[in-house]
Write a protein that holds these residues in place. Structure first.
Motif, PDB file in Angstrom:
ATOM      1  N   GLU A  35      -4.456   7.263   6.042  1.00 53.98           N
ATOM      2  CA  GLU A  35      -4.011   5.852   5.919  1.00 53.98           C
ATOM      3  C   GLU A  35      -4.931   4.983   5.934  1.00 53.98           C
ATOM      4  O   GLU A  35      -4.884   3.973   4.867  1.00 53.98           O
ATOM      5  N   TRP A  53      -4.180  -5.245   6.995  1.00 53.46           N
ATOM      6  CA  TRP A  53      -3.313  -4.242   7.583  1.00 53.46           C
ATOM      7  C   TRP A  53      -3.630  -4.171   9.159  1.00 53.46           C
ATOM      8  O   TRP A  53      -4.582  -4.686   9.382  1.00 53.46           O
ATOM      9  N   THR A  70       4.361  -7.344   6.791  1.00 49.68           N
ATOM     10  CA  THR A  70       5.464  -6.408   6.688  1.00 49.68           C
ATOM     11  C   THR A  70       5.479  -4.990   7.311  1.00 49.68           C
ATOM     12  O   THR A  70       4.378  -4.552   7.228  1.00 49.68           O
ATOM     13  N   TYR A  71       6.492  -4.643   8.017  1.00 48.60           N
ATOM     14  CA  TYR A  71       6.368  -3.118   8.702  1.00 48.60           C
ATOM     15  C   TYR A  71       6.496  -2.220   7.596  1.00 48.60           C
ATOM     16  O   TYR A  71       7.170  -2.396   6.510  1.00 48.60           O
ATOM     17  N   VAL A  72       5.499  -1.212   7.621  1.00 47.85           N
ATOM     18  CA  VAL A  72       5.649  -0.250   6.623  1.00 47.85           C
ATOM     19  C   VAL A  72       6.013   1.440   7.133  1.00 47.85           C
ATOM     20  O   VAL A  72       7.035   1.765   6.584  1.00 47.85           O
ATOM     21  N   LYS A  73       5.633   1.441   8.135  1.00 45.29           N
ATOM     22  CA  LYS A  73       6.204   2.819   8.755  1.00 45.29           C
ATOM     23  C   LYS A  73       5.636   3.109  10.126  1.00 45.29           C
ATOM     24  O   LYS A  73       4.604   2.006  10.726  1.00 45.29           O
ATOM     25  N   PHE A 121       1.597  -2.348   9.742  1.00 50.54           N
ATOM     26  CA  PHE A 121       1.966  -3.556   9.157  1.00 50.54           C
ATOM     27  C   PHE A 121       0.895  -4.026   8.128  1.00 50.54           C
ATOM     28  O   PHE A 121      -0.289  -3.615   8.376  1.00 50.54           O
ATOM     29  N   VAL A 122       1.207  -4.656   7.009  1.00 53.43           N
ATOM     30  CA  VAL A 122       0.209  -5.262   6.108  1.00 53.43           C
ATOM     31  C   VAL A 122       0.856  -6.466   5.736  1.00 53.43           C
ATOM     32  O   VAL A 122       1.920  -7.033   6.021  1.00 53.43           O
ATOM     33  N   THR A 174      -2.204  -1.998  12.844  1.00 54.21           N
ATOM     34  CA  THR A 174      -1.270  -1.213  13.777  1.00 54.21           C
ATOM     35  C   THR A 174      -1.263  -1.496  15.197  1.00 54.21           C
ATOM     36  O   THR A 174      -2.109  -2.249  15.549  1.00 54.21           O
ATOM     37  N   TRP A 225      -5.774   1.928   2.593  1.00 47.60           N
ATOM     38  CA  TRP A 225      -5.598   0.580   2.715  1.00 47.60           C
ATOM     39  C   TRP A 225      -6.902   0.121   2.548  1.00 47.60           C
ATOM     40  O   TRP A 225      -7.205  -0.982   1.942  1.00 47.60           O
TER      41      TRP A 225
END
Length: 145
Positions: A66, A110, A128-131, A143-144, A112, A70
């Motif tokens: 991950e 990005w 923005t929350y990604v996962k 988040f990104v 975490t 990014w």
């Protein structure tokens, strides 16, 4: 209020919780060429700060695929965001993030967090929350920006 890059990392690292200090000190020599410490200062006192990484660190090993994704997209990683206890609830964390993001409006980031209660804070700042990433007993939200 001024956002600046610290040359003397210990003045920020010494403010952090002990477990964070130990984590950073174990990786700092190897990773400091890929990291900048940004602090928000008022009257030469640190009100908030964090470290921006441009490359994979050993702490990212559990989600290295991950992280690589990014970084390859040109995103920088924001870590170790901290507001000293006596400066909390005064908007310094938000001001730190806002000033960092304004330094280069085209730069993407990005981050975490293990603390779900910070989700609103980062979303309010424009992230923005990604996962949610799960590894053994650990969960981190990605988040990104």
């Amino acid at each position: 209020m001024i956002l600046k890059i610290l040359k003397n990392e210990s003045s920020f690292i010494d403010l952090l919780p002990l477990e964070w200090q130990e984590g950073i000190q174990s990786i700092w020599k190897k990773n400091k060429e890929h990291a900048l410490i940004y602090v928000l200062e008022q009257d030469n006192e640190i009100c908030a700060g964090g470290i921006v990484f441009s490359a994979l660190t050993p702490e990212m090993e559990v989600y290295k695929e991950e992280a690589r994704y990014w970084f390859l997209k040109g995103y920088l990683y924001i870590g170790y965001v901290w507001v000293p206890e006596d400066k909390r609830n005064k908007n310094y964390g938000s001001l730190w993030l806002k000033n960092l993001l304004l330094r280069d409006p085209k730069q993407h980031y990005w981050l975490t967090t293990e603390e779900q209660q910070l989700r609103y804070f980062y979303e309010k700042a424009g992230f923005t929350y990604v996962k949610t990433m799960k590894y053994q007993d650990l969960e981190e939200e990605l988040f990104v920006y």
